[in-house]
Design a protein around this motif. Structure first.
Motif, short mmCIF file in Angstrom:
data_model
loop_
_atom_site.label_atom_id
_atom_site.label_comp_id
_atom_site.label_asym_id
_atom_site.label_seq_id
_atom_site.Cartn_x
_atom_site.Cartn_y
_atom_site.Cartn_z
N GLN A 21 0.84 -1.19 0.00
CA GLN A 21 0.00 0.00 0.00
C GLN A 21 0.88 1.24 0.00
O GLN A 21 2.10 1.18 0.15
N LYS A 22 0.27 2.40 -0.09
CA LYS A 22 1.00 3.66 -0.18
C LYS A 22 1.32 4.21 1.20
O LYS A 22 0.46 4.22 2.09
N ASP A 23 2.57 4.64 1.38
CA ASP A 23 2.98 5.38 2.57
C ASP A 23 2.63 4.67 3.88
O ASP A 23 1.95 5.22 4.75
N VAL A 24 3.09 3.43 4.03
CA VAL A 24 2.81 2.71 5.28
C VAL A 24 3.86 3.01 6.34
O VAL A 24 3.61 2.78 7.54
N LEU A 25 5.03 3.53 5.95
CA LEU A 25 6.10 3.84 6.88
C LEU A 25 6.23 5.34 7.06
O LEU A 25 5.93 6.11 6.17
N GLY A 26 6.70 5.74 8.25
CA GLY A 26 6.95 7.14 8.49
C GLY A 26 5.89 7.80 9.34
O GLY A 26 4.91 7.19 9.74
N PRO A 27 6.08 9.10 9.63
CA PRO A 27 5.16 9.82 10.52
C PRO A 27 3.71 9.80 10.06
O PRO A 27 2.79 9.82 10.88
N ASP A 28 3.49 9.75 8.75
CA ASP A 28 2.12 9.76 8.23
C ASP A 28 1.58 8.36 7.97
O ASP A 28 0.45 8.20 7.52
N GLY A 29 2.40 7.34 8.23
CA GLY A 29 1.98 5.96 8.00
C GLY A 29 1.50 5.30 9.27
O GLY A 29 1.09 5.95 10.23
N SER A 30 1.57 3.97 9.27
CA SER A 30 1.09 3.22 10.42
C SER A 30 2.11 3.15 11.54
O SER A 30 1.77 2.96 12.70
N PHE A 31 3.38 3.29 11.20
CA PHE A 31 4.42 3.26 12.23
C PHE A 31 5.67 3.93 11.70
O PHE A 31 5.83 4.14 10.50
N SER B 144 -2.04 3.80 11.74
CA SER B 144 -1.82 5.20 12.12
C SER B 144 -1.39 5.33 13.58
O SER B 144 -1.89 6.17 14.33
N HIS B 145 -0.46 4.44 13.97
CA HIS B 145 0.14 4.45 15.31
C HIS B 145 -0.85 4.08 16.41
O HIS B 145 -0.60 4.33 17.59
N LYS B 146 -1.98 3.48 16.07
CA LYS B 146 -2.99 3.09 17.05
C LYS B 146 -3.30 1.60 16.91
O LYS B 146 -3.26 1.04 15.82
N SER B 147 -3.64 0.97 18.04
CA SER B 147 -3.97 -0.46 18.03
C SER B 147 -5.34 -0.69 17.41
O SER B 147 -6.27 0.09 17.60
N LYS B 148 -5.45 -1.79 16.67
CA LYS B 148 -6.70 -2.18 16.03
C LYS B 148 -6.94 -3.66 16.26
O LYS B 148 -6.06 -4.40 16.69
N ASN B 149 -8.15 -4.12 15.95
CA ASN B 149 -8.45 -5.54 15.96
C ASN B 149 -7.77 -6.19 14.76
O ASN B 149 -7.69 -5.60 13.68
N ASP C 99 -9.69 -6.13 11.61
CA ASP C 99 -10.20 -4.83 11.16
C ASP C 99 -9.52 -4.43 9.85
O ASP C 99 -8.34 -4.12 9.82
N LYS C 100 -10.25 -4.51 8.75
CA LYS C 100 -9.77 -4.09 7.43
C LYS C 100 -8.46 -4.79 7.04
O LYS C 100 -7.41 -4.14 6.93
N PRO C 101 -8.51 -6.10 6.84
CA PRO C 101 -7.31 -6.83 6.41
C PRO C 101 -6.65 -6.18 5.19
O PRO C 101 -7.32 -5.81 4.23
N GLY C 102 -5.33 -6.05 5.26
CA GLY C 102 -4.58 -5.41 4.19
C GLY C 102 -4.38 -3.93 4.40
O GLY C 102 -3.51 -3.32 3.77
N LYS C 103 -5.17 -3.35 5.31
CA LYS C 103 -5.06 -1.92 5.59
C LYS C 103 -4.36 -1.63 6.92
O LYS C 103 -4.07 -0.48 7.24
N VAL C 104 -4.11 -2.69 7.70
CA VAL C 104 -3.44 -2.53 9.00
C VAL C 104 -2.20 -3.41 9.04
O VAL C 104 -2.11 -4.42 8.34
N ASP C 105 -1.26 -3.00 9.87
CA ASP C 105 -0.02 -3.76 10.04
C ASP C 105 -0.23 -4.83 11.10
O ASP C 105 -0.87 -4.59 12.13
N LEU C 106 0.28 -6.03 10.86
CA LEU C 106 0.20 -7.12 11.83
C LEU C 106 1.61 -7.48 12.28
O LEU C 106 2.50 -7.70 11.44
#
Length: 374
Positions: free
Chosen positions: A38-48, A253-258, A261-268
């Motif tokens: 996906q786009k921009d998953v790393l860094g301040p604007d990404g997930s971590f 986005s630096h927050k915990s999820k299930n 929750d939206k497979p492919g859109k969150v980091d595991l």
């Protein structure tokens, strides 16, 4: 519901429940729908955000640590410099920039990046365009020469299988369906795994054990090269010496999820079992060290002071903040750990402490500091 979730549900409907490892693999590395494509998953604007993205100091310190080990190997005129999971290639770029201050290091290095994401490979090629880089997706393709390995926040993203103890047997935890929704459940039949045999003494019925087959395989591959060809590995990640219980988590986005929750859109990710990496490598390994202590041994405070001295006052706050974030116990300093792997007849990497040479890091760490300040 995401497109990837639909595909996973259809797969389970067709063939039955899947392992957590398979679920993680699909969510993270599906060719078009996986998280890392996906786009921009790393860094301040990404997930971590990872340590190399916080400050150049992190990569510079590690670069000189690896250059020090190359010196300790008597400066071989050909060696492999291998990074697992290089992300945006920020770490490797900083390693190469710092390493260029050590005469002959860059010229002798053959650079290999182990990367499965086609999107991240494209970003890495752009950032490292000035260097001759080899991209591989199989660690078995690393040449049989002295090798320096680096893996920062790589092993936590490798798929794991989970097993739960029930009636003194092990059952795999699987991803199945309930009311056409993804859910966790136990396999109908007990299972076996070589790594489970020794876990009865430490566990009770109901306890969960995580095993990453990929991590075991890769650590064995690293250890074989180090033992036979020489070199070392620096593994930096969050986790602890020994793992027990479920550590699987989802982040967005630096927050915990299930995790569903939206497979492919969150980091595991899962916490790293450093003991499994160390003992399966088959080579010598250092004591597990917190990132803050490791970086301080290598002179990160000296580097921070050097940057403060040579920078404009308006940049001082960001330098001080970055140093704190990387090293302070309340930040990343304690959360992240460092493990060094090395040949049994060699010393542990600078900054780490072996089980047999408790003071080895002191003089070696000071040499890295001197290289840093030259």
């Amino acid at each position: 519901m995401t497109k990837l979730e639909e595909l996973i549900i259809h797969r389970i409907q067709e063939t039955g429940p899947i392992s957590i490892a398979t679920y993680m693999q699909e969510c993270l590395l599906h060719p078009s729908l996986g998280f890392y494509n996906q786009k921009d998953v790393l860094g301040p604007d990404g997930s971590f955000i990872t340590s190399p993205e916080i400050s150049q100091m992190f990569g510079e310190i590690l670069g000189l640590c690896l250059a020090q080990y190359w010196i300790d190997l008597n400066r071989p005129d050909r060696f492999a410099l291998v990074e697992f999971g290089p992300g945006k290639a920020t770490l490797m770029l900083d390693i190469l920039r710092a390493g260029s201050s050590v005469k002959g290091f860059i010229e002798a290095a053959e650079i290999f990046l182990v990367e499965a994401s086609s999107k991240l490979r494209s970003e890495q090629k752009t950032k490292l365009s000035k260097f001759n880089v080899n991209w591989i997706d199989d660690d078995l393709l690393i040449p049989k020469i002295p090798t320096l390995f680096i893996a920062n926040e790589f092993f936590d993203a490798l798929p794991v299988n989970q097993y739960q103890r029930k009636n003194n047997l092990w059952y795999e935890i699987q991803v199945g369906l309930k009311n056409n929704q993804l859910t966790l459940g136990l396999s109908h039949r007990p299972t076996t795994h070589p790594e489970l045999e020794g876990r009865f003494s430490e566990s009770m019925n109901g306890d969960i054990v995580e095993i990453s087959n990929d991590a075991i395989r890769i650590s064995k591959s690293i250890g074989e090269i180090i033992n036979n060809q020489g070199g070392c590995a620096l593994i930096i990640d969050y986790g602890d010496w020994h793992s027990l219980g479920s550590t699987l988590q989802a982040l967005k986005s630096h927050k915990s999820k299930n995790i569903f929750d939206k497979p492919g859109k969150v980091d595991l990710t899962c916490h790293v079992d450093f003991e499994a990496l160390a003992k399966n490598s088959g080579c010598a390994y250092s004591r597990l060290t917190t990132q803050g202590v490791f970086l301080e041994r290598l002179g990160i405070s000296d580097r921070a002071n050097q940057l403060l001295k040579n920078s404009k006052p308006k940049n001082h706050k960001s330098i001080i903040s970055a140093h704190r974030r990387l090293t302070h116990p309340d930040e990343m300093g304690t959360l992240f750990k460092v493990l060094g792997l090395y040949a049994r007849n060699e010393s542990s990497p600078a900054g780490s402490v072996s089980y047999t040479h408790l003071r080895a890091h002191e003089t070696r760490g000071n040499l890295v500091c001197r290289l840093l300040l030259e």
